[in-house]
Design an enzyme around this catalytic site. Sequence first.
Site, PDB file in Angstrom:
ATOM      1  CG  HIS A   1      -6.009  -6.139   0.980  1.00 17.29           C
ATOM      2  ND1 HIS A   1      -6.894  -5.510   1.825  1.00 17.29           N
ATOM      3  CD2 HIS A   1      -4.785  -6.005   1.538  1.00 17.29           C
ATOM      4  CE1 HIS A   1      -6.224  -5.031   2.868  1.00 17.29           C
ATOM      5  NE2 HIS A   1      -4.954  -5.309   2.716  1.00 17.29           N
TER       6      HIS A   1
ATOM      7  CG  HIS B   1      -1.744  -1.196   1.399  1.00 16.64           C
ATOM      8  ND1 HIS B   1      -2.655  -1.591   0.456  1.00 16.64           N
ATOM      9  CD2 HIS B   1      -1.797  -2.124   2.393  1.00 16.64           C
ATOM     10  CE1 HIS B   1      -3.258  -2.702   0.874  1.00 16.64           C
ATOM     11  NE2 HIS B   1      -2.746  -3.049   2.037  1.00 16.64           N
TER      12      HIS B   1
END
Lengths: 329, 329
Positions: free
Chosen positions: B215, B56
């Site tokens: 995700h 991320h």
Amino acid sequence: MKKLINSADTVLEESLDGLAAAHADILLLGADRKFVRRRNLKPGKVALISGGGSGHEPLHAGFVGHGMLDAACPGQVFTSPTPDQMIEAAEAVDTGAGVLFIVKNYEGDVMNFTMAAEMAGREVASVVTNDDVAVEKSTYTTGRRGVAGTLIVEKMVGAAAEKGMPLAALKTLGDDVNRRTRSMGVALLPCTVPAVGRPNFTLADNEMEMGVGIHGEPGRRRVPLASADAIAADILGAILDDLEPSKGSEVLLLINGFGATPLIELYLMANSAKRILDGAGVTATRFLIGSYVTSLDMAGTSITVSVLDGQSKELWDAPVHTAALRWRM
Amino acid sequence: MKKLINSADTVLEESLDGLAAAHADILLLGADRKFVRRRNLKPGKVALISGGGSGHEPLHAGFVGHGMLDAACPGQVFTSPTPDQMIEAAEAVDTGAGVLFIVKNYEGDVMNFTMAAEMAGREVASVVTNDDVAVEKSTYTTGRRGVAGTLIVEKMVGAAAEKGMPLAALKTLGDDVNRRTRSMGVALLPCTVPAVGRPNFTLADNEMEMGVGIHGEPGRRRVPLASADAIAADILGAILDDLEPSKGSEVLLLINGFGATPLIELYLMANSAKRILDGAGVTATRFLIGSYVTSLDMAGTSITVSVLDGQSKELWDAPVHTAALRWRM
């Protein structure tokens, strides 16, 4: 084509409006969006103006602000801006100390900035960047292409202009920074120009384009996909062969993403590149890691090395406040 | 899989080494790379620690530094860090004023941070972010997911901690900022986890995943590709329905790229989103546009809206000096 757009015809206009809304404290748009300019000018400072085809964001409009550019002229995607854009930008931001154009070496850009310089009716000098060691002649270029090293020229010349350096000296400085700076890139996936709607080149699943240009122009060779270490070794080999930094040199290392490459990979490339530079007796003491000179949604990276001295370190470290680069203010 | 890596097994380690090399003035790595911490601590300040699965970037390690986090604990890609990481990070950065954990609402993260809080042997409070309005329960979550709004919590709580706010008040502030903040995302292309080697979901050429998680978790629905305006209207409709800002509210608008989305598209989305907010009687007076909470090489964007008041504007505007966010210093 999967893009966050409304119409291929209005991508640039809508994106510029978003930029202007998000950074209203720093910049504003000229009439008909012909240029992006600093909101607040500094009287007596040489005006720095750059520009070129869009699709390389944040270059150049993201570098308008204190310590870098006074204005940027965006062309349509991968298309040179027209001379009237540079002329109107110069009119808007020249406070009497003259104008320096910073131009990437592409035939259209050089021609249009040259016309603008002749027609502007004011004192104008130009620096043409050509940092890409990949090829000597390319699709849109005679001589080497100007790529990510351009932002280093814009930063260092911008800092010097902010300190009051006059036009002729800024021109000399810009040429000098360009000469100390080399880049080369690699593409893993092609980019798609909105108005075209399909990828501008093709790569097999196991291929990459070594030495790619920032418009997807061909590079040195199409090769099998390689590891980050092998890519960094190949690119830095080409850069160091050409740049010939003396042992013990300090350099600025720029790891640039082309638009679709995530930061986790760019930091990994930085690690590979640093290790190779260390092995060559060259020490990276300044780093810039991120997607700064992009090619729409192309995946890949470029590495830029710029040899530092006392003056250029001071200019790099100087305060900057733009949409895309901000430090010490 | 086309990635700039050497081996799927060493992506995180090599990327962290690159981060540490590039930002040695701001941060350093803990032993065995268990955490990234500020180089210089501020005695008497509450220590802010976040973390979560990697992939991320720049979240969370890119937000370590003055005005935001004291440490970040990176798990493997899309995998929670383990409690020993948070315990050792707390040991390293707690100067005696206690520790605040900022945790995105995923079951693994919440479990591991809770264990760490219990085992740390020091004063610890936690803020759990859950700003994603897309779904109430997801692949790795009970309740709403914590996504891009987390960075707003980290920035505002970080600024308050820097000013000396004590632990209990920071916990209250973090919960309050989280409650004022909502996000939702859309994916145009999936992401590929290096260790898996293939995309983690599939989308047809004309499809997008509305409400996707960071995700690649499923969102609300798989829908035909739509215009930027339609996407912004859909996402902001969901956000505003849930957030119910009063007419005339000032908000912070975050347009976040998921990793493979170029800036030209994010600024275009900002323009669409601003127009829709204006139409709803809500004024964006603070903007953050860029790829800050990514999902590896996923293409797409999320929009986050955070309702501002005098205090939160001051906290947002306060100086910050991290790898990924820098202003006023």
